[in-house]
Design a protein around this motif. Structure first.
Motif: not given
Length: 296
Positions: A18-45
């Motif tokens: 499709r000629g597209l690129e997206f940010p991702g990775g397990n630890a990143v996704n879980v942090a972002v998704m947890a924040h969308r669910l109302g958690a105070d989230a951070a990412y270290l990597g």
């Protein structure tokens, strides 16, 4: 409000068809998704100092996920090349990118200790920092993906509060045996995701099963991370095992309705490696169902 830290792997998910690129990775996704669910989230990597690293940092900032302790290393960011078939993702190849050199100092460990839970994965490449994180974290969650060898389970399981494993190709009996094995090795709570067959969770002698929920599939990438995020946020909010697994399945179904792990896609101009990957698509390419987590 629960505080959750995603620690470790990230990638740029590159859709060569499709000629597209997206940010991702397990630890990143879980942090972002947890924040969308109302958690105070951070990412270290560790990210690269290229455009891929820029995309990850910009996406985290746009999502309101704290990335103040992000490590930027010289070189290309980790990248995975994928194709899709009716929304279901097929991994073609990956490049680990820059070396994940964490060099955790006392202030980093104090930062880690400030979260209610730290989530990482078998792809986190923590190296010698793993034992430091295990000691500092109040609670530790770990995604094994499909890596369930005796050696890996024996090395990484002891001391885990939550263990997540993918076993879409396992029978009911095999999934139950996997839960039992991981609990016996020292994990507090174990969740085994089984694609279209749903998920199984174990806590001590307690077992609960959750069928996969119907959804409008746009892209299955990140569905397993959505289940993890939904489950962990629910547990930290006081949910029972049944309630948490149901919450995880419900959020995984939502993740299937958007592109990428959590959006923020942009055009990918293509490169030689990506073109080579695209040519490698064949009838034997991986076609596993939603909620299965594969190596990136």
């Amino acid at each position: 409000m629960a505080r959750i830290l995603g620690l470790g792997d990230n990638t740029i998910d590159t859709y060569v068809d499709r000629g597209l690129e997206f940010p991702g990775g397990n630890a990143v996704n879980v942090a972002v998704m947890a924040h969308r669910l109302g958690a105070d989230a951070a990412y270290l990597g560790c990210v690269g100092d290229d455009q891929g690293g820029d995309l990850l940092r910009a996406a985290l900032e746009a999502e309101g996920v704290d990335s103040a302790r992000l490590r930027r290393r010289p070189g290309s960011n980790a990248r995975a090349w994928l194709a899709h078939d009716a929304g279901d993702r097929r991994f073609l190849r990956s490049d680990p990118g820059v070396r994940a050199d964490y060099r955790l100092e006392a202030e980093d460990l104090a930062y880690i200790a400030g979260f209610d839970l730290v989530h990482t994965s078998i792809f986190g490449d923590l190296g010698t920092a793993r034992d430091q994180v295990r000691t500092a974290a109040r609670r530790l969650a770990f995604d094994f993906s499909t890596r369930t060898s005796e050696d890996i389970l024996g090395r990484f399981t002891p001391g885990l509060d939550f263990a997540f494993l993918s076993a879409a190709d396992r029978s009911d009996h095999e999934a139950e045996d996997l839960v039992r094995r991981v609990i016996s090795l020292g994990a507090g709570c174990v969740v085994v995701t089984r694609g279209a067959a749903g998920a199984l969770a174990g806590l001590g002698a307690q077992r609960t099963r959750q069928p996969a929920l119907p959804t409008r599939v746009v892209d299955t990438l990140g569905a397993g991370d959505g289940l993890i995020a939904g489950f962990l946020v629910a547990v930290l909010d006081g949910a029972s095992l049944d309630e948490a697994l149901r919450a995880g399945a419900a959020f995984a179904a939502r993740v299937c309705t958007w592109d990428g792990g959590f959006g923020h896609g942009r055009p990918w101009p293509g490169d030689e490696a990506g073109a080579e990957s695209f040519q490698s698509i064949s009838a034997t390419a991986d076609r596993r169902r939603p909620f299965s987590k594969e190596p990136r």
